[in-house]
Design an enzyme around this catalytic site. Structure first.
Site, PDB file in Angstrom:
ATOM      1  N   GLU A 129       8.463  62.612  15.769  1.00  0.00           N
ATOM      2  CA  GLU A 129       9.549  63.241  15.003  1.00  0.00           C
ATOM      3  C   GLU A 129       9.220  63.167  13.521  1.00  0.00           C
ATOM      4  O   GLU A 129       8.664  62.153  13.078  1.00  0.00           O
ATOM      5  CB  GLU A 129      10.867  62.516  15.292  1.00  0.00           C
ATOM      6  CG  GLU A 129      11.294  62.689  16.753  1.00  0.00           C
ATOM      7  CD  GLU A 129      12.546  61.903  17.131  1.00  0.00           C
ATOM      8  OE1 GLU A 129      13.208  61.366  16.231  1.00  0.00           O
ATOM      9  OE2 GLU A 129      12.858  61.826  18.306  1.00  0.00           O
TER      10      GLU A 129
ATOM     11  N   ARG B  40      14.940  58.230  23.755  1.00  0.00           N
ATOM     12  CA  ARG B  40      13.784  58.241  22.868  1.00  0.00           C
ATOM     13  C   ARG B  40      12.712  59.125  23.493  1.00  0.00           C
ATOM     14  O   ARG B  40      12.528  59.119  24.716  1.00  0.00           O
ATOM     15  CB  ARG B  40      13.225  56.830  22.673  1.00  0.00           C
ATOM     16  CG  ARG B  40      14.058  55.923  21.775  1.00  0.00           C
ATOM     17  CD  ARG B  40      14.057  56.414  20.319  1.00  0.00           C
ATOM     18  NE  ARG B  40      14.745  55.506  19.427  1.00  0.00           N
ATOM     19  CZ  ARG B  40      16.026  55.612  19.085  1.00  0.00           C
ATOM     20  NH1 ARG B  40      16.753  56.579  19.576  1.00  0.00           N
ATOM     21  NH2 ARG B  40      16.567  54.768  18.232  1.00  0.00           N
TER      22      ARG B  40
ATOM     23  N   HIS C 175      17.192  65.108  16.529  1.00  0.00           N
ATOM     24  CA  HIS C 175      17.648  63.712  16.662  1.00  0.00           C
ATOM     25  C   HIS C 175      19.020  63.531  15.993  1.00  0.00           C
ATOM     26  O   HIS C 175      19.160  62.778  15.038  1.00  0.00           O
ATOM     27  CB  HIS C 175      16.621  62.732  16.071  1.00  0.00           C
ATOM     28  CG  HIS C 175      16.768  61.330  16.604  1.00  0.00           C
ATOM     29  ND1 HIS C 175      15.697  60.497  16.815  1.00  0.00           N
ATOM     30  CD2 HIS C 175      17.865  60.621  16.951  1.00  0.00           C
ATOM     31  CE1 HIS C 175      16.135  59.327  17.272  1.00  0.00           C
ATOM     32  NE2 HIS C 175      17.447  59.374  17.350  1.00  0.00           N
TER      33      HIS C 175
HETATM   34  C1  DGY Z   1      20.063  55.223  17.152  1.00  0.00           C
HETATM   35  O1  DGY Z   1      21.068  54.750  16.614  1.00  0.00           O
HETATM   36  O2  DGY Z   1      19.242  54.537  17.752  1.00  0.00           O
HETATM   37  C2  DGY Z   1      19.859  56.678  16.979  1.00  0.00           C
HETATM   38  O3  DGY Z   1      19.049  57.222  17.943  1.00  0.00           O
HETATM   39  C3  DGY Z   1      19.264  56.929  15.622  1.00  0.00           C
HETATM   40  O4  DGY Z   1      17.953  56.451  15.602  1.00  0.00           O
END
Ligand code: DGY
Length: 325
Positions: free
Chosen positions: A266, A237, A285
């Protein structure tokens, strides 16, 4: 009577049929202002929510007095206030396992792309600027045999270690809450303190969840502990990293490059200084974003939600304390 489900992520026809067999479904097909207004209007009658990429805070969830379960189509659960949900007895589920391998593939794609300067050099070819054999100014750096440093040795960290160890002959070092003997045995991985890992690893890869404890874990002090050869990879993250400090570390050549799939905000602002830097590979992402995996995640979320609404304990319950048998 069928339970009411508010769906804020489109499902494949197969999964939509599966959900609609058991529940009355309201689909919110976008999360723009209009979509959010529609969501707010649907919340008062919702028993279940299913979706992703939306911060579901108390202000929003207070509109849903009948809510029993939320099925997140993600492994990360940083969009939810787990204490609040538990207090209200709302079950929260996620989709682990099914995305592990795909997300590790993304991590390795970023390792290779940054080390071998794939995007930067492909752009030179595309721009018609490849006029003679490239020279050392455009050489990359090897991946095989280099030290892979993994911060957060969960499922995705392990899958990354597997690729590095078996595929690329990389010594693996890792940092996590506690040493993991099974991982050490399988991949010859060695535990390190965070400062030791930052100093030693050629690739520093973040695979840990965003929590109050990990927010801002990597900042100026940590970048200062890395080496000019270090390549920094983030598939966890964005908020685990102080993005300003990362930009400074890249600009001042404190580290060699960064491969980033996640960002503090994002979508990433097109004016972000990160996008001015040739030694940054930025992806939107896409950790789990393949057809197969996104379908598997959605299927997992649908089954979690249907179980919860049927009064059964869902397979991927995040807040076990909310479960009252
Ligand atoms: C997750 O599954 O956490 C991915 O990063 C998508 O948000």
């Amino acid at each position: 009577m069928k339970k009411q489900v508010v769906l804020y992520k489109k499902l494949s026809p197969t999964l939509m049929t599966r959900l609609e067999e058991q529940a009355e479904v309201t689909l919110i097909d976008s999360l723009d202002a209009q979509g959010i207004a529609k969501l707010r209007a649907a919340l008062p009658r919702a028993h279940g929510l299913l979706g992703a990429s939306l911060k579901l805070d108390a202000e929003l969830l207070d509109l849903a007095p009948n809510l029993q379960a939320i099925a997140s189509v993600s492994v990360g659960v940083d969009n939810y206030d787990i204490d609040y949900l538990t207090e209200r007895g709302i079950l929260l589920t996620n989709t682990p396992d099914v995305l592990t391998e795909t997300t590790a593939d993304t991590g390795f794609a970023l390792i290779l792309a940054t080390a071998r300067r794939v995007v930067e050099l492909a752009n030179i070819v595309r721009a018609g600027l490849w006029q003679r054999n490239i020279g050392s100014a455009h050489f990359g750096t090897d991946v095989h045999g280099k030290t892979l440093g993994i911060i957060g040795m969960g499922r995705i960290g392990e899958a990354l270690a597997q690729r590095g160890h078996f595929g690329f002959g990389m010594p693996v070092i890792y940092h996590s809450h506690s040493p993991k003997p099974a991982v050490e045995q399988r991949f010859g991985a060695q535990y390190r303190s965070l400062p030791q890992l930052l100093q030693e690893a050629d690739f520093v890869c973040l695979t840990l969840p965003l929590t109050a404890e990990t927010e801002g874990l990597i900042g100026a002090q940590q970048f200062a502990q890395m080496r000019p050869e270090t390549i920094f990879i983030n598939i966890s993250r964005g908020k685990v990293v102080d993005e300003k400090a990362l930009i400074e570390a890249l600009r001042s050549e404190q580290i060699r490059a960064a491969g980033l799939d996640v960002f503090e905000r994002e979508p990433l602002n097109p004016d972000s200084p990160l996008l001015q830097l040739d030694n940054v590979v930025a992806t939107p992402h896409i950790g789990s974003a393949t057809h197969e995996t996104r379908e598997a995640m959605a299927r997992c979320a649908v089954e979690n939600l249907l179980a919860a609404l049927a009064g059964e304990r869902p397979a991927n319950l995040v807040n076990g304390r909310a479960w009252k048998a």
